[in-house]
Scaffold this motif. Structure first.
Motif, PDB file in Angstrom:
ATOM      1  N   LYS A 138      15.204 -11.927  -7.487  1.00  0.00           N
ATOM      2  CA  LYS A 138      15.134 -10.426  -7.759  1.00  0.00           C
ATOM      3  C   LYS A 138      15.402  -9.968  -9.236  1.00  0.00           C
ATOM      4  N   GLN A 139      16.023 -10.979  -9.929  1.00  0.00           N
ATOM      5  CA  GLN A 139      16.055 -10.354 -11.397  1.00  0.00           C
ATOM      6  C   GLN A 139      14.660 -10.608 -11.937  1.00  0.00           C
ATOM      7  N   ALA A 187      12.852  -7.595 -10.863  1.00  0.00           N
ATOM      8  CA  ALA A 187      13.278  -6.366 -11.483  1.00  0.00           C
ATOM      9  C   ALA A 187      12.978  -6.415 -13.003  1.00  0.00           C
ATOM     10  N   PRO A 211      15.832  -5.774 -17.176  1.00  0.00           N
ATOM     11  CA  PRO A 211      14.970  -4.917 -16.106  1.00  0.00           C
ATOM     12  C   PRO A 211      15.238  -3.630 -16.398  1.00  0.00           C
ATOM     13  N   SER A 212      14.071  -2.755 -15.845  1.00  0.00           N
ATOM     14  CA  SER A 212      14.229  -1.343 -15.746  1.00  0.00           C
ATOM     15  C   SER A 212      14.912  -0.957 -14.563  1.00  0.00           C
ATOM     16  N   PHE A 213      15.348   0.424 -14.519  1.00  0.00           N
ATOM     17  CA  PHE A 213      16.182   0.885 -13.466  1.00  0.00           C
ATOM     18  C   PHE A 213      15.076   0.929 -12.205  1.00  0.00           C
ATOM     19  N   MET A 214      13.812   1.105 -12.392  1.00  0.00           N
ATOM     20  CA  MET A 214      12.809   1.213 -11.523  1.00  0.00           C
ATOM     21  C   MET A 214      12.698  -0.141 -10.729  1.00  0.00           C
ATOM     22  N   ILE A 268      14.817  -2.674 -10.924  1.00  0.00           N
ATOM     23  CA  ILE A 268      15.855  -3.050 -10.081  1.00  0.00           C
ATOM     24  C   ILE A 268      16.057  -2.216  -8.876  1.00  0.00           C
ATOM     25  N   ARG A 269      15.559  -1.071  -8.596  1.00  0.00           N
ATOM     26  CA  ARG A 269      15.332  -0.501  -7.324  1.00  0.00           C
ATOM     27  C   ARG A 269      14.353  -1.473  -6.479  1.00  0.00           C
ATOM     28  N   ALA A 284      15.715  -4.536  -5.362  1.00  0.00           N
ATOM     29  CA  ALA A 284      16.698  -4.406  -4.450  1.00  0.00           C
ATOM     30  C   ALA A 284      16.233  -4.378  -3.253  1.00  0.00           C
ATOM     31  N   ASP A 327      22.828  -6.041  -4.454  1.00  0.00           N
ATOM     32  CA  ASP A 327      22.073  -6.246  -5.598  1.00  0.00           C
ATOM     33  C   ASP A 327      21.670  -5.457  -6.455  1.00  0.00           C
ATOM     34  N   GLU A 328      21.607  -4.035  -6.210  1.00  0.00           N
ATOM     35  CA  GLU A 328      21.237  -3.142  -7.289  1.00  0.00           C
ATOM     36  C   GLU A 328      22.371  -3.319  -8.285  1.00  0.00           C
ATOM     37  N   MET A 381      22.504  -6.271 -10.498  1.00  0.00           N
ATOM     38  CA  MET A 381      21.189  -6.218 -11.408  1.00  0.00           C
ATOM     39  C   MET A 381      21.641  -5.149 -12.561  1.00  0.00           C
ATOM     40  N   VAL A 382      22.268  -4.014 -12.170  1.00  0.00           N
ATOM     41  CA  VAL A 382      22.789  -3.161 -13.275  1.00  0.00           C
ATOM     42  C   VAL A 382      23.723  -4.068 -14.368  1.00  0.00           C
ATOM     43  N   LEU A 407      16.137   2.468 -21.828  1.00  0.00           N
ATOM     44  CA  LEU A 407      16.660   1.631 -20.617  1.00  0.00           C
ATOM     45  C   LEU A 407      17.071   2.440 -19.647  1.00  0.00           C
ATOM     46  N   GLY A 408      17.002   3.989 -19.715  1.00  0.00           N
ATOM     47  CA  GLY A 408      17.405   4.744 -18.741  1.00  0.00           C
ATOM     48  C   GLY A 408      19.041   5.043 -18.577  1.00  0.00           C
ATOM     49  N   LEU A 409      20.046   4.465 -19.377  1.00  0.00           N
ATOM     50  CA  LEU A 409      21.350   4.533 -19.482  1.00  0.00           C
ATOM     51  C   LEU A 409      21.692   6.056 -19.452  1.00  0.00           C
ATOM     52  N   VAL A 444      21.403   7.528 -15.877  1.00  0.00           N
ATOM     53  CA  VAL A 444      21.734   6.666 -14.924  1.00  0.00           C
ATOM     54  C   VAL A 444      21.522   7.035 -13.473  1.00  0.00           C
ATOM     55  N   VAL A 458      15.381  10.830  -9.815  1.00  0.00           N
ATOM     56  CA  VAL A 458      14.201  10.652 -10.742  1.00  0.00           C
ATOM     57  C   VAL A 458      13.440  11.892 -10.874  1.00  0.00           C
ATOM     58  N   ALA A 500      17.419   7.790 -13.587  1.00  0.00           N
ATOM     59  CA  ALA A 500      17.060   6.660 -13.123  1.00  0.00           C
ATOM     60  C   ALA A 500      17.308   6.455 -11.716  1.00  0.00           C
ATOM     61  N   MET A 505      19.939   6.177  -9.937  1.00  0.00           N
ATOM     62  CA  MET A 505      21.128   4.964  -9.254  1.00  0.00           C
ATOM     63  C   MET A 505      22.024   6.009  -8.679  1.00  0.00           C
ATOM     64  N   VAL A 540      27.751   1.132 -15.779  1.00  0.00           N
ATOM     65  CA  VAL A 540      27.175   1.083 -16.932  1.00  0.00           C
ATOM     66  C   VAL A 540      28.454   1.745 -18.018  1.00  0.00           C
ATOM     67  N   GLN A 594      15.657   9.050  -5.461  1.00  0.00           N
ATOM     68  CA  GLN A 594      14.528   8.261  -5.829  1.00  0.00           C
ATOM     69  C   GLN A 594      13.152   8.952  -5.609  1.00  0.00           C
ATOM     70  N   GLU A 624      10.030  11.169  -6.245  1.00  0.00           N
ATOM     71  CA  GLU A 624       9.500  11.606  -7.667  1.00  0.00           C
ATOM     72  C   GLU A 624       9.550  13.041  -7.725  1.00  0.00           C
TER      73      GLU A 624
END
Lengths: 264, 402
Positions: free
Chosen positions: A70-71, A74, A189-192, A194-195, A198, B7-8, B11-12, B48-50, B53, B57, B62, B64, B72, B399, B401
């Motif tokens: 997944k990494q 992402a 990884p970008s947030f997109m 990551i989503r 996931a 998982d999300e 990864m964040v 990075l979209g922080l 976050v 969208v 981002a 999330m 974050v 999420q 668009e």
């Protein structure tokens, strides 16, 4: 262009301390994507950016290894495949390479396989080489730079990192490349991404899916076993302060000692 | 009940830690010494979209959830409080408040570029004579034509000299106390706006703290956030977002302190053994672990409440109070473990100690939170529903668009 990145989900050896049993850490400790494999994924993504095509991340391991895949997703890989079967447990690098080579063949046409130079846990640096041998393609190890790659002419020219310098090699494609960290700077990884990662459902191929005889891949076929894992012994060093009346006398005493130890 | 990050979130967490380790931490010591804001971090955080976050969208974010906002904040404050303060102010106090209370036009004009990080935003509530006592503010806004004319001075404003957009509070009914306050979106380019930096702070030297002066600033009526007189409620709801990032950040700061203290305790020897083997040092370390684990559990509970869309003013206040006090004690203990080295800026713990004192003061002093908790427990305080609540997290909406 079809590029495949090999990734491994490894124990986080930064967590290895004298208080922890090494074998236990290897089996049960927190896991991360093998850091060198992030460079492999990045290089595949760069090839896709320059030449188009598709990037696949491939890993062998238990279900938990999907975290490493997944990494990769992402970061931007197009698809991920897990090779997972209790039959693979306890296998050595050759067993792993047999399963990975079979999975690569099952994926269909491909141009380049890229792996990190070695894995953080076993640190054998053998798997990528064995995969190349089993697939019958050239292996380019410790690559620090891809100078040129031509997917039409099916050629590649790389710089290998050697102890004393760099070696330039050219080869035909397809081939298997292992990379060192000098090759690039892995992206976040970008947030997109990551989503997307996931939500991704990652297929898990078993030994049967790969037509592998379990006797050739798992513990039964393994030529090595892990007896013990421990930290290297702490470095013992003694510090000596050189004294003298003048800086010149101190320097002379230092030179004498360095010569006596054959350092200079 | 489930205590596992999904998982999300994992990864964040990895992404933010990598960023904090590779890009923020290496800069901070130098900028803290120079007492300068590392401007180069902003475009990277934007990329990075922080900075957006947890913004949907469709508003440039981002997409999330609110737990990711906590992750974050925690990851950034592991490097330095200044990096997290940017999130607290830009994302928490300003952007989420526009998301909660703003009109569609305000969201398009201000929220979207802020979430993308093209514009930086801050929050102007405090004045030199009005901190805990918000109603004592003297900034005022009088109606003129199709807008308002603002006068006043805001103080202790994080990012004052950096921000493009300001969420400013001023009295439209000067005799009315808290009920007379209204909220306005002010742009740096509006004539009459000037800002400056405050020097001489104890900590957060790598953050920008300053003042905003408003001198006959004309603000169009469409830049009134919420309704006239709703400013106090808007400010308090903004603090529900900001305080959450402060609390989550404090966990990251504590983790940084623990890591440095453990590393040092394993290396440094006294009386023939590593100091970690002395029981009184173990006690300091054990107490750090205790505070961190409890703080993190509670912070994520608050994030979860936000995701559910449940009112969380009480819980957020408790989280901010507990975690910042815990972080102050933890940073102090970490300095103690490192001894003289901890007292010098060769290590990071003295910086964390100086920084975290700010967190104990801003966004509600510990004393304000103690009063709130006492009043809640005794039934003297109850949260009434707001006209606009912070929306519950819905991944499909966040999420989408469009």
């Amino acid at each position: 262009m079809n590029a495949i990145a090999l990734v491994k989900h490894v124990p986080d050896t930064a967590q290895l301390s004298s208080a922890l049993d090494g074998l236990k850490l290897m089996a049960e400790g927190p896991r991360i994507i093998n850091p060198w494999d992030e460079y492999a994924v990045e290089e595949c993504l760069k090839l896709r950016e320059a030449h188009g095509g598709q990037v696949t991340v491939l890993s062998l391991g238990p279900a938990q290894a999907t975290e490493a895949l997944k990494q990769g997703l992402a970061m931007g890989a197009d698809q991920a495949v897990l090779v997972s079967d209790p039959a693979f447990e306890g296998g050595d690098t050759l067993g792993t390479a047999r399963a990975l080579a079979a999975a690569i063949t099952k994926l269909g046409t491909w141009d380049i396989v890229i792996a990190g130079r070695s894995a953080l846990d076993g640190d054998t640096a053998q798997t990528a080489i064995q995969v190349a041998a089993l697939l019958g393609v050239p292996q380019l190890t410790y690559v620090a730079h891809i100078r040129e790659i031509n997917f039409e002419a099916q050629t590649i020219s790389v710089e290998r990192m050697l102890e004393g310098g760099r070696e330039v090699l050219t080869s035909r494609l397809p081939c298997v490349v292992s990379v060192v960290k000098e090759i690039n700077e892995p992206r976040y990884p970008s947030f997109m991404g990551i989503r997307k990662a996931a939500k991704a459902s990652i297929p898990a191929w078993t030994a049967a899916d790969l037509n592998l005889d379990p006797a050739t891949v798992g513990a039964a076929a393994s030529g090595v076993s892990w007896a013990e894992v421990s930290l290297p012994p702490a470095r013992e060093g003694a510090c000596q302060i050189i004294t003298g009346d003048t800086p010149e006398a101190m320097a002379a005493a230092l030179v004498d000692k360095l010569m006596a130890e054959k350092i200079i | 009940m489930d205590f596992v990050l999904n998982d999300e979130h994992k990864m964040v967490q990895k992404m933010v830690r990598d960023f904090a380790q590779k890009e923020a931490a290496p800069l901070i010591k130098e900028y803290d010494r120079k007492r300068e804001f590392p401007m180069q971090l902003l475009p990277r955080m934007a990329e990075l979209g922080l900075l957006g976050v947890c913004i949907p969208v469709k508003y440039g974010g981002a997409g999330m959830d609110y737990i990711s906002l906590g992750i974050v904040s925690e990851g950034l404050e592991w490097a330095d409080s200044s990096a997290r303060e940017t999130i607290a102010v830009h994302t928490g106090l300003n952007s989420l408040t526009i998301f909660q209370w703003g009109t569609e036009a305000q969201k398009q004009r201000y929220l979207a570029p802020q979430a993308r990080g093209e514009k930086i935003a801050c929050f102007g509530l405090t004045e030199s004579g009005a901190g805990s006592d918000v109603g004592a503010m003297t900034s005022h806004a009088r109606r003129q034509g199709d807008g308002y004319v603002l006068n006043g001075e805001k103080m202790w404003i994080t990012l004052a000299d950096v921000a493009d957009n300001f969420l400013v509070f001023a009295k439209t009914e000067p005799g009315e106390g808290n009920r007379g306050i209204s909220a306005f979106i002010v742009e740096r380019g509006f004539p009459g706006v000037t800002t400056g930096t405050i020097h001489g702070k104890m900590g957060v030297h790598a953050s920008n703290t300053g003042w905003i002066s408003l001198n006959d600033v004309f603000v169009p009526a469409e830049n009134l956030l919420g309704q006239e007189g709703e400013g106090f409620k808007i400010a308090m709801s903004a603090l529900d977002s900001g305080r959450y990032t402060v609390a989550a950040g404090a966990v990251g700061l504590m983790r940084a302190c623990l890591e440095e203290a453990v590393g040092y305790a394993q290396e440094r020897e006294t009386f023939g053994k590593p100091i970690g083997q002395h029981q009184l040092v173990q006690q300091l370390i054990a107490r750090m672990v205790q505070r961190i684990e409890l703080a993190e559990l509670y912070v994520y509970k608050v994030g979860w409440l936000k995701n559910q869309g449940s009112r969380n003013t009480r819980e957020t206040s408790l989280a901010k109070w507990y975690t910042t006090e815990a972080a102050w004690a933890t940073a102090s203990d970490a300095v103690q473990v490192l001894g003289a080295y901890g007292y010098s800026d060769e290590y990071n713990v003295e910086r964390h100690l100086r920084n975290v004192k700010g967190s104990v003061i801003y966004e509600g002093t510990s004393q304000i939170h103690e009063l709130m908790q006492g009043a809640y427990a005794l039934g003297y305080r109850r949260d009434k529903p707001l006209r606009c609540e912070l929306p519950a997290y819905d991944p499909e909406v966040w999420q989408a668009e469009e």
